[in-house]
Design a protein around this motif. Structure first.
Motif, PDB file in Angstrom:
ATOM      1  N   VAL A   1      37.540  34.391  29.676  1.00  0.00           N
ATOM      2  CA  VAL A   1      38.340  34.666  31.005  1.00  0.00           C
ATOM      3  C   VAL A   1      38.643  33.525  31.451  1.00  0.00           C
ATOM      4  CG1 VAL A   1      38.530  35.822  33.175  1.00  0.00           C
ATOM      5  CG2 VAL A   1      37.707  37.279  31.314  1.00  0.00           C
ATOM      6  N   MET A   2      39.725  33.107  31.988  1.00  0.00           N
ATOM      7  CA  MET A   2      40.226  31.987  32.582  1.00  0.00           C
ATOM      8  C   MET A   2      41.145  32.415  33.870  1.00  0.00           C
ATOM      9  SD  MET A   2      41.947  28.593  31.318  1.00  0.00           S
ATOM     10  CE  MET A   2      42.364  27.155  32.456  1.00  0.00           C
ATOM     11  N   ILE A   3      40.996  31.862  34.911  1.00  0.00           N
ATOM     12  CA  ILE A   3      41.902  32.336  35.998  1.00  0.00           C
ATOM     13  C   ILE A   3      42.340  31.020  36.421  1.00  0.00           C
ATOM     14  CG2 ILE A   3      42.074  33.066  38.362  1.00  0.00           C
ATOM     15  CD1 ILE A   3      39.433  34.745  38.002  1.00  0.00           C
ATOM     16  N   THR A   4      44.042  31.136  36.387  1.00  0.00           N
ATOM     17  CA  THR A   4      44.898  29.891  36.921  1.00  0.00           C
ATOM     18  C   THR A   4      45.931  30.278  37.832  1.00  0.00           C
ATOM     19  OG1 THR A   4      46.504  30.545  35.099  1.00  0.00           O
ATOM     20  CG2 THR A   4      44.976  29.149  34.461  1.00  0.00           C
ATOM     21  N   ASP A   5      46.460  29.306  38.666  1.00  0.00           N
ATOM     22  CA  ASP A   5      47.371  29.403  39.438  1.00  0.00           C
ATOM     23  C   ASP A   5      48.677  29.443  39.093  1.00  0.00           C
ATOM     24  OD1 ASP A   5      45.500  29.777  41.641  1.00  0.00           O
ATOM     25  OD2 ASP A   5      45.666  27.760  42.189  1.00  0.00           O
TER      26      ASP A   5
ATOM     27  N   ARG B   1      36.663  46.008  27.422  1.00  0.00           N
ATOM     28  CA  ARG B   1      36.596  46.934  28.306  1.00  0.00           C
ATOM     29  C   ARG B   1      36.399  47.037  29.753  1.00  0.00           C
ATOM     30  NH1 ARG B   1      33.103  50.041  30.726  1.00  0.00           N
ATOM     31  NH2 ARG B   1      31.361  48.868  30.196  1.00  0.00           N
ATOM     32  N   ARG B   2      35.435  45.788  29.718  1.00  0.00           N
ATOM     33  CA  ARG B   2      35.007  45.483  31.261  1.00  0.00           C
ATOM     34  C   ARG B   2      36.326  44.777  32.068  1.00  0.00           C
ATOM     35  NH1 ARG B   2      30.386  41.237  30.850  1.00  0.00           N
ATOM     36  NH2 ARG B   2      30.832  41.199  32.944  1.00  0.00           N
ATOM     37  N   LEU B   3      36.856  43.801  31.164  1.00  0.00           N
ATOM     38  CA  LEU B   3      38.219  43.292  31.897  1.00  0.00           C
ATOM     39  C   LEU B   3      39.221  44.171  32.283  1.00  0.00           C
ATOM     40  CD1 LEU B   3      39.677  40.597  32.276  1.00  0.00           C
ATOM     41  CD2 LEU B   3      40.518  40.325  29.947  1.00  0.00           C
ATOM     42  N   ALA B   4      39.444  45.315  31.258  1.00  0.00           N
ATOM     43  CA  ALA B   4      40.369  46.314  31.726  1.00  0.00           C
ATOM     44  C   ALA B   4      40.148  46.982  32.749  1.00  0.00           C
ATOM     45  CB  ALA B   4      40.534  47.226  30.185  1.00  0.00           C
ATOM     46  N   GLY B   5      38.729  47.275  32.849  1.00  0.00           N
ATOM     47  CA  GLY B   5      38.371  48.157  34.035  1.00  0.00           C
ATOM     48  C   GLY B   5      38.561  47.202  35.538  1.00  0.00           C
ATOM     49  N   LEU B   6      38.356  45.994  35.352  1.00  0.00           N
ATOM     50  CA  LEU B   6      38.491  45.047  36.568  1.00  0.00           C
ATOM     51  C   LEU B   6      39.831  45.201  36.874  1.00  0.00           C
ATOM     52  CD1 LEU B   6      35.623  42.199  36.069  1.00  0.00           C
ATOM     53  CD2 LEU B   6      35.835  43.953  37.894  1.00  0.00           C
ATOM     54  N   LEU B   7      40.727  44.968  36.017  1.00  0.00           N
ATOM     55  CA  LEU B   7      42.151  44.744  36.498  1.00  0.00           C
ATOM     56  C   LEU B   7      43.064  45.907  36.164  1.00  0.00           C
ATOM     57  CD1 LEU B   7      42.688  41.371  34.227  1.00  0.00           C
ATOM     58  CD2 LEU B   7      42.356  41.690  36.547  1.00  0.00           C
ATOM     59  N   ASP B   8      42.269  47.185  36.146  1.00  0.00           N
ATOM     60  CA  ASP B   8      42.905  48.229  36.071  1.00  0.00           C
ATOM     61  C   ASP B   8      44.275  48.067  35.014  1.00  0.00           C
ATOM     62  OD1 ASP B   8      43.615  50.944  36.692  1.00  0.00           O
ATOM     63  OD2 ASP B   8      44.796  50.354  38.625  1.00  0.00           O
ATOM     64  N   THR B   9      43.988  47.802  34.028  1.00  0.00           N
ATOM     65  CA  THR B   9      44.828  47.810  32.903  1.00  0.00           C
ATOM     66  C   THR B   9      44.210  48.582  31.624  1.00  0.00           C
ATOM     67  OG1 THR B   9      46.156  46.445  31.542  1.00  0.00           O
ATOM     68  CG2 THR B   9      44.148  45.497  32.037  1.00  0.00           C
ATOM     69  N   THR B  10      44.841  48.611  30.435  1.00  0.00           N
ATOM     70  CA  THR B  10      44.231  49.350  29.374  1.00  0.00           C
ATOM     71  C   THR B  10      43.770  48.324  28.338  1.00  0.00           C
ATOM     72  OG1 THR B  10      46.336  49.141  28.199  1.00  0.00           O
ATOM     73  CG2 THR B  10      46.064  51.033  29.591  1.00  0.00           C
TER      74      THR B  10
ATOM     75  N   LYS C   1      37.139  31.259  22.999  1.00  0.00           N
ATOM     76  CA  LYS C   1      35.935  31.455  23.839  1.00  0.00           C
ATOM     77  C   LYS C   1      35.320  32.732  23.990  1.00  0.00           C
ATOM     78  CE  LYS C   1      37.090  26.783  26.064  1.00  0.00           C
ATOM     79  NZ  LYS C   1      37.198  26.344  27.461  1.00  0.00           N
ATOM     80  N   MET C   2      35.994  33.598  23.391  1.00  0.00           N
ATOM     81  CA  MET C   2      35.589  35.049  23.675  1.00  0.00           C
ATOM     82  C   MET C   2      34.276  35.261  22.787  1.00  0.00           C
ATOM     83  SD  MET C   2      39.448  36.840  23.659  1.00  0.00           S
ATOM     84  CE  MET C   2      38.648  38.564  23.812  1.00  0.00           C
ATOM     85  N   SER C   3      33.790  36.398  23.074  1.00  0.00           N
ATOM     86  CA  SER C   3      32.388  36.949  22.343  1.00  0.00           C
ATOM     87  C   SER C   3      32.831  37.120  20.839  1.00  0.00           C
ATOM     88  CB  SER C   3      31.835  38.022  22.806  1.00  0.00           C
ATOM     89  OG  SER C   3      31.614  37.777  24.450  1.00  0.00           O
ATOM     90  N   GLU C   4      31.933  37.242  19.777  1.00  0.00           N
ATOM     91  CA  GLU C   4      32.191  37.332  18.514  1.00  0.00           C
ATOM     92  C   GLU C   4      32.541  38.756  18.426  1.00  0.00           C
ATOM     93  OE1 GLU C   4      29.119  36.125  15.601  1.00  0.00           O
ATOM     94  OE2 GLU C   4      29.234  34.094  16.462  1.00  0.00           O
TER      95      GLU C   4
ATOM     96  N   GLN D   1      33.689  35.897  40.337  1.00  0.00           N
ATOM     97  CA  GLN D   1      32.596  36.033  39.546  1.00  0.00           C
ATOM     98  C   GLN D   1      32.467  36.896  38.459  1.00  0.00           C
ATOM     99  OE1 GLN D   1      29.364  36.035  42.560  1.00  0.00           O
ATOM    100  NE2 GLN D   1      29.994  34.132  43.417  1.00  0.00           N
ATOM    101  N   GLU D   2      32.886  38.057  38.807  1.00  0.00           N
ATOM    102  CA  GLU D   2      32.856  39.362  37.963  1.00  0.00           C
ATOM    103  C   GLU D   2      33.850  39.031  36.672  1.00  0.00           C
ATOM    104  OE1 GLU D   2      32.557  43.439  38.966  1.00  0.00           O
ATOM    105  OE2 GLU D   2      32.740  42.542  41.439  1.00  0.00           O
ATOM    106  N   LEU D   3      34.775  38.406  36.924  1.00  0.00           N
ATOM    107  CA  LEU D   3      35.743  38.284  35.932  1.00  0.00           C
ATOM    108  C   LEU D   3      35.412  36.899  34.916  1.00  0.00           C
ATOM    109  CD1 LEU D   3      39.197  38.489  37.962  1.00  0.00           C
ATOM    110  CD2 LEU D   3      38.638  39.966  36.133  1.00  0.00           C
ATOM    111  N   LEU D   4      34.894  35.949  35.783  1.00  0.00           N
ATOM    112  CA  LEU D   4      34.507  34.894  35.026  1.00  0.00           C
ATOM    113  C   LEU D   4      33.132  34.961  34.221  1.00  0.00           C
ATOM    114  CD1 LEU D   4      35.590  32.223  37.731  1.00  0.00           C
ATOM    115  CD2 LEU D   4      36.798  32.749  35.481  1.00  0.00           C
ATOM    116  N   ALA D   5      32.512  35.941  34.577  1.00  0.00           N
ATOM    117  CA  ALA D   5      31.382  36.401  33.805  1.00  0.00           C
ATOM    118  C   ALA D   5      31.434  36.841  32.474  1.00  0.00           C
ATOM    119  CB  ALA D   5      30.478  37.293  34.591  1.00  0.00           C
TER     120      ALA D   5
END
Length: 693
Positions: A259-263, A196-205, A186-189, A251-255
């Motif tokens: 990206v999927m968020i699970t418990d 890069r955006r996801l790494a920034g939001l999650l403070d990872t590489t 389900k990721m972009s082509e 919202q920022e992550l799911l945009a």
């Protein structure tokens, strides 16, 4: 059919010297004209299991068996099963007779990760010119095992014990966190910008995310975890930091496409940084941990307490994982249970800490470098242990980025430094200790006027330019009560000289100086002189009288000393768990005389009640409180006019008959130009009103 009688034999296979091994050379075809018996061949075959010599095992097979299973498949099958179940011990008992069909009956007792596996079996042999060879199939591993079956090992994870506060609220336990991940299909082509955006939001590489996506098990519809984040009610604070509200972060992550968020479940710490240095945290075991704890049920997948209560109570909180070994058929159905070791969950522990008081104290001093010890002075129950600033324990459990780790370690306010375990210069908060010692030893008359000396004083000219200074002059006599009310440094300098260095040193030792407090948390011992020093110098002795000189006191120790003022002179033993007897325990009985304790107690009440008292600002209507403030100068030398100041406030409910009383010892750094000890009174005023009524 005739059978040849056989003597029953038993052999045990170990990895140590004495292993029963039939050398492979004996099995090389055509070498010997005489050869081992069938049961000796079986012994040789079985001995290879613990030696993990599956290649040599294959040499024991007859030609028909070798045509059915290749060497590679045989080695893989046996290695995966025997090593997968953790085989560590093997005893084989030859229990039958050799028939004309060359069959040997035997029984096996095998030690595995799930305990002992036992079974009866039989082995068939082909007799050739040069010896006996095994007719092998999977049933030689386990009697009911088919070639299409699998041997499964199921780990039964033990639950780590929960740490509860006195009211049953969770300080550390199993809870829900959010797992943020990606679904590749389900990721972009062209996902590089999204990563890069996801790494920034999650403070990872970005590299770390790419590596996760490239794992061999990942498919188009697979959820690939990237990072866990803290889940807290309506907020998802990123890794314990005060971040954006959960809805905004989500919202920022799911945009981001894919990206999927699970418990998911993990160890959680509801008080976060407010109890970080108290509760501590768990982390994955290291090789050193495994080596240091060989018989405690830890595996490479275990977690272990690394700090705080998590470490102190590790042996009780840590559970022992269970294990189950079973055979599964080709349809995925369980066919036979082979072994089962029940899991043992860790012990739940209830401590005397009050969740809300811990929370309130941290909030009151969140911007300071401070420490606080709250205790019931009659029972010794520690109600709060606060050190500010601190860290959020969840950061260590969920995964800490390099940026976060550097921020913690490089912070000049030292959030990793546990101040309630350390010792500090006590300043005037030490004066009641000097008073109690002087009264108990008969060296100090509480009614005696030690004379007016203005705001500066020295014993004689031998002190040169050094002067003891005090803040206030007062019209009343310079006796003990007034000296405590006005916090008169000069009075207590004179009192220390009058008591004498030898007597003070002896009494300091009696009340626990130079030793650790008998408390679950190890503390830095309080001291009255530096190592190897003495109180023989008059200036040092005088400075000691008002909590300067070389005096350093641990705040937990200070709380125990102050408890003597409502316990008839005996110092309570601080506890974090309720005593089994239900009765309070004293650390030092008769630390002071009952008369001395009462005199000091009544004087400290006036520190609050008198309008001139340095603690008057902490007065609570309708509650009898006693207190002593203190401001300690921290400077490089006697001549240093700069430096900083520590502020102290020791306050307690003064009614000796009150069973639910509160004793609170607080220390804050850098209070110079912020009102000294009055700063602490201002921060605690509302808290004292709420918690002492």
């Amino acid at each position: 059919m005739k059978h040849k009688k056989r003597k029953i034999g038993v052999f045990t296979i170990f990895l140590a010297v004495g292993v029963v091994v039939v050398a492979a050379a004996l099995m090389l075809r055509g070498v010997f004209r005489s050869f081992p018996s069938a049961d000796e061949v079986l012994e040789g075959y079985m001995s290879c299991i613990l030696e993990k010599d599956y290649d040599r095992m294959y040499q024991y097979l007859d030609d028909t068996s070798r045509r059915i299973i290749s060497r590679e498949d045989f080695i893989s099958r046996n290695q995966n099963i025997y090593e997968g179940i953790g085989t560590t011990g093997l005893q084989v008992t030859i229990s039958g007779a050799e028939s004309e069909e060359n069959e040997v009956a035997y029984s096996v007792s095998m030690e595995t990760e799930a305990g002992t596996v036992t079974f009866n079996n039989h082995a068939r042999f082909t007799k050739e010119k040069d010896g006996y060879y095994l007719q092998w199939d999977d049933s030689l591993i386990f009697p009911d095992l088919l070639s299409t079956d699998r041997v499964r090992v199921e780990e039964l994870k033990a639950q780590r014990g929960t740490i509860y506060d006195r009211n049953g609220l969770v300080l550390a336990g199993q809870g829900t966190v959010s797992s943020v991940g990606l679904i590749p299909g389900k990721m972009s082509e062209e996902p590089s910008e999204d990563i890069r955006r996801l790494a920034g939001l999650l403070d990872t590489t970005e590299e770390g995310i790419q590596e996760a996506l490239q794992q061999s098990w990942v498919k188009e519809d697979t959820f690939v975890p990237v990072r866990k984040i803290k889940k807290s009610g309506v907020e998802n604070a990123l890794l314990g930091e005060a971040g954006a509200p959960g809805s905004q972060l989500e919202q920022e992550l799911l945009a981001i496409p894919g990206v999927m968020i699970t418990d998911t479940e993990d160890r959680v710490y509801p008080l976060g940084e407010k109890a970080g240095l108290l509760v501590g945290y768990v982390q994955a075991v290291t090789a050193e941990d495994l080596e240091a704890n060989p018989d405690k049920g830890y595996t490479s997948q275990s977690r272990i307490g690394k700090a705080g209560l998590e470490k102190l109570y590790e042996d009780r909180l840590h559970g022992t994982d269970g294990c189950r070994i079973y055979i599964e058929d080709q349809n995925g159905e369980e066919k036979e249970n082979l072994a089962y070791r029940e899991k043992q969950d860790g012990e739940d522990i209830t401590v005397t800490i009050d969740y809300q008081l811990q929370n309130d104290l941290y909030d009151a001093f969140a911007q300071d470098k401070s420490c606080h010890v709250a205790m019931n002075p009659k029972t010794g129950e520690v109600l709060a242990l606060v050190s500010t600033p601190s860290y959020d324990s969840s950061s260590f459990v969920l995964g800490m980025s390099e940026n976060q780790w550097n921020a913690l370690n490089d912070n000049p306010d030292q959030p990793m430094y546990n101040r309630f375990k350390a010792s500090f210069a006590p300043g005037s908060s030490f004066k009641p200790v000097i008073a109690a010692i002087g009264l108990s030893t008969g060296k100090l008359d509480p009614d005696a006027d030690l004379g007016k000396s203005g705001t500066s004083w020295q014993k004689d000219d031998s002190w040169g330019s050094y002067m003891v200074t005090t803040m206030h002059e007062y019209p009343e006599p310079s006796n003990l009560k007034n000296a405590l009310i006005y916090s008169d440094n000069i009075y207590f300098a004179k009192a220390a000289l009058q008591i004498g260095g030898d007597v003070l040193a002896e009494q300091f030792d009696r009340i626990g100086f130079q030793e650790e407090v008998p408390f679950v948390f190890g503390t830095t011992p309080s001291q009255y002189v530096n190592e190897g020093g003495s109180l023989s110098d008059d200036i040092l002795l005088a400075d000691t009288g008002y909590g300067q000189g070389e005096v350093l006191v641990n705040p937990i120790h200070m709380a125990a000393v102050y408890s003597a003022f409502v316990n008839g002179g005996s110092m309570i033993r601080p506890v974090l768990e309720y005593p089994e007897t239900g009765a309070p325990e004293y650390w030092i009985r008769d630390a002071f005389t009952a008369e001395a304790a009462e005199t000091v107690r009544s004087s400290l009440i006036q520190v609050i009640e008198s309008e001139n008292g340095t603690g008057h600002g902490a007065r609570v209507e309708g509650v009898v409180l006693a207190a002593k403030t203190g401001t300690a100068e921290i400077k490089d030398s006697k001549e240093d006019t700069g430096g900083t100041e520590l502020g102290w406030l020791a306050v307690f409910t003064a009614d000796p008959a009150r069973e639910n009383g509160l004793l609170l010892v607080s220390m804050a750094e850098d209070v110079k130009d912020r009102g000294g000890s009055n700063y602490l009174i201002g921060q605690e005023k509302e808290l004292l009103a709420a918690w002492t009524k």
